[in-house]
Design an enzyme around this catalytic site. Structure first.
Site, mmCIF file in Angstrom:
data_model
loop_
_atom_site.group_PDB
_atom_site.id
_atom_site.type_symbol
_atom_site.label_atom_id
_atom_site.label_comp_id
_atom_site.label_asym_id
_atom_site.label_seq_id
_atom_site.Cartn_x
_atom_site.Cartn_y
_atom_site.Cartn_z
ATOM 1 N N PRO A 10 0.790 -1.229 0.000
ATOM 2 C CA PRO A 10 0.000 0.000 0.000
ATOM 3 C C PRO A 10 0.822 1.280 0.000
ATOM 4 C CG PRO A 10 -0.204 -1.162 2.096
ATOM 5 C CD PRO A 10 0.482 -2.091 1.144
ATOM 6 N N ASN A 11 0.322 2.217 -0.766
ATOM 7 C CA ASN A 11 0.838 3.589 -0.873
ATOM 8 C C ASN A 11 2.147 3.706 -1.648
ATOM 9 O OD1 ASN A 11 -1.293 4.939 0.573
ATOM 10 N ND2 ASN A 11 -0.510 3.928 2.403
ATOM 11 N N ARG A 18 4.846 12.291 -3.151
ATOM 12 C CA ARG A 18 4.674 12.842 -1.795
ATOM 13 C C ARG A 18 5.851 12.379 -0.923
ATOM 14 N NH1 ARG A 18 0.819 15.134 -3.545
ATOM 15 N NH2 ARG A 18 -1.377 15.148 -2.967
ATOM 16 N N TYR A 23 10.988 9.016 1.493
ATOM 17 C CA TYR A 23 10.967 7.893 0.542
ATOM 18 C C TYR A 23 11.672 8.182 -0.786
ATOM 19 C CZ TYR A 23 7.587 6.061 3.872
ATOM 20 O OH TYR A 23 6.980 5.603 5.013
ATOM 21 N N ASN A 74 8.188 -5.423 -1.003
ATOM 22 C CA ASN A 74 8.094 -4.331 -0.043
ATOM 23 C C ASN A 74 6.622 -4.312 0.385
ATOM 24 O OD1 ASN A 74 7.872 -2.046 1.477
ATOM 25 N ND2 ASN A 74 9.034 -0.733 0.073
ATOM 26 N N ALA A 77 3.075 -0.798 4.758
ATOM 27 C CA ALA A 77 2.580 -0.835 6.136
ATOM 28 C C ALA A 77 2.110 -2.237 6.549
ATOM 29 C CB ALA A 77 1.447 0.170 6.308
ATOM 30 N N HIS A 80 3.949 -4.565 9.091
ATOM 31 C CA HIS A 80 3.815 -4.494 10.546
ATOM 32 C C HIS A 80 2.483 -5.039 11.051
ATOM 33 C CE1 HIS A 80 7.089 -1.876 9.491
ATOM 34 N NE2 HIS A 80 6.269 -1.021 8.897
ATOM 35 N N ASP A 87 1.399 -15.628 6.159
ATOM 36 C CA ASP A 87 0.945 -17.010 5.993
ATOM 37 C C ASP A 87 1.011 -17.435 4.526
ATOM 38 O OD1 ASP A 87 0.470 -17.235 8.701
ATOM 39 O OD2 ASP A 87 -1.715 -17.133 8.547
ATOM 40 N N GLU A 98 12.541 -9.418 1.819
ATOM 41 C CA GLU A 98 11.763 -8.241 2.238
ATOM 42 C C GLU A 98 12.641 -7.002 2.089
ATOM 43 O OE1 GLU A 98 10.542 -8.533 6.328
ATOM 44 O OE2 GLU A 98 10.133 -6.375 6.448
ATOM 45 N N HIS A 100 12.843 -2.542 2.225
ATOM 46 C CA HIS A 100 12.253 -1.263 2.617
ATOM 47 C C HIS A 100 13.153 -0.132 2.164
ATOM 48 C CE1 HIS A 100 9.213 -3.200 5.001
ATOM 49 N NE2 HIS A 100 10.156 -4.004 5.453
ATOM 50 N N SER A 102 13.106 2.950 3.598
ATOM 51 C CA SER A 102 13.598 3.579 4.828
ATOM 52 C C SER A 102 14.140 2.511 5.772
ATOM 53 C CB SER A 102 12.452 4.346 5.505
ATOM 54 O OG SER A 102 11.402 3.455 5.865
ATOM 55 N N ARG A 107 12.945 4.107 12.869
ATOM 56 C CA ARG A 107 11.708 4.906 12.863
ATOM 57 C C ARG A 107 10.839 4.579 14.086
ATOM 58 N NH1 ARG A 107 9.121 4.888 7.089
ATOM 59 N NH2 ARG A 107 8.042 6.669 8.046
ATOM 60 N N ARG A 111 7.047 0.358 13.693
ATOM 61 C CA ARG A 111 7.622 -0.125 12.430
ATOM 62 C C ARG A 111 8.755 -1.119 12.665
ATOM 63 N NH1 ARG A 111 5.369 3.443 8.492
ATOM 64 N NH2 ARG A 111 5.010 5.486 9.423
HETATM 65 O O1 CA2 Z 1 10.395 2.092 4.005
HETATM 66 C C1 CA2 Z 1 9.583 1.395 3.386
HETATM 67 O O2 CA2 Z 1 9.807 0.933 2.272
HETATM 68 C C2 CA2 Z 1 8.194 1.118 4.011
HETATM 69 O O3 CA2 Z 1 7.812 -0.210 3.630
HETATM 70 C C3 CA2 Z 1 7.260 2.131 3.413
HETATM 71 C C4 CA2 Z 1 5.852 2.072 4.009
HETATM 72 C C5 CA2 Z 1 5.900 2.109 5.537
HETATM 73 O O4 CA2 Z 1 4.613 1.930 6.067
HETATM 74 C C6 CA2 Z 1 6.843 1.038 6.092
HETATM 75 O O5 CA2 Z 1 6.877 1.187 7.502
HETATM 76 C C7 CA2 Z 1 8.227 1.185 5.524
HETATM 77 C C8 CA2 Z 1 4.994 3.248 3.554
HETATM 78 C C9 CA2 Z 1 4.963 3.449 2.078
HETATM 79 C C10 CA2 Z 1 4.299 4.770 1.844
HETATM 80 O O6 CA2 Z 1 4.808 5.299 0.680
HETATM 81 C C11 CA2 Z 1 4.541 6.606 0.425
HETATM 82 C C12 CA2 Z 1 5.174 7.139 -0.659
HETATM 83 C C13 CA2 Z 1 4.987 8.460 -0.962
HETATM 84 C C14 CA2 Z 1 4.130 9.224 -0.199
HETATM 85 C C15 CA2 Z 1 3.496 8.674 0.866
HETATM 86 C C16 CA2 Z 1 3.698 7.356 1.190
#
Ligand code: CA2
Length: 152
Positions: A10-11, A18, A23, A74, A77, A80, A87, A98, A100, A102, A107, A111
């Site tokens: 997601p996202n 953003r 990121y 990746n 969210a 977590h 599973d 896996e 990431h 960041s 953090r 996370r």
């Molecule tokens: O660091 C990573 O790759 C994460 O998987 C990114 C997730 C975060 O929930 C994990 O804790 C770590 C969030 C991805 C959100 O991506 C965005 C990208 C641009 C703007 C907003 C969110």
């Protein structure tokens, strides 16, 4: 030829649009095309999939069985929270890395825990988009060392 599923949760479709301070400024398309170049050098095939929906990611993991030999993920969210994705990875038993962007351990506390890490062969976190490349290289090396009859 080895075939690898590259999954994004997601996202991650918002990348480059953003929060560039956390990121980075590359879009997911940029990251995927860089990965495709690395894959060509490594001589492996990649299939890309991104979803904001947990069930769609579970479906993609299940569909990889007997099609792909490994998964680069990746989970965003869902890292977590998702027992379901964990599973599914355990069920298909495909070597999974896996990644990431960041450093999740630097953090917020929520996370720090990954539901995916215990069923992955490894985790790469904190190298920005290079995490994907490093993860792919590690996964391909791992798969190449596996005896072909042990691969799915
Ligand atoms: O660091 C990573 O790759 C994460 O998987 C990114 C997730 C975060 O929930 C994990 O804790 C770590 C969030 C991805 C959100 O991506 C965005 C990208 C641009 C703007 C907003 C969110």
């Amino acid at each position: 030829m080895l075939n690898i599923l590259v999954l994004n949760g997601p996202n991650l479709n918002m990348l480059g649009k953003r929060e560039p301070k956390i990121y980075g400024s590359q879009t997911l398309e940029d990251i995927n095309s860089e990965l495709a170049q690395v894959a060509e050098i490594l001589g492996v095939a990649l299939v890309f999939f991104q979803s904001n929906h947990e069930g769609a990611l579970v479906d993609a993991v299940q569909a990889a069985l007997n099609v792909q030999q490994g998964i680069l993920i990746n989970p965003g969210a869902y890292t977590h929270t998702s027992v379901a994705i964990r599973d599914a990875i355990a069920a298909v038993a495909l070597p999974t890395v896996e990644v990431h962007l960041s450093n999740i351990h630097q953090r917020e506390g929520f996370r720090h825990r990954s539901y995916i890490a215990p069923v992955a062969i490894g985790q790469i976190s904190g190298f920005g988009s290079d995490s994907y490349r490093l993860g792919l290289e590690g996964l391909v090396k791992y798969l190449q060392k596996m005896k072909p009859d042990k691969r799915s």
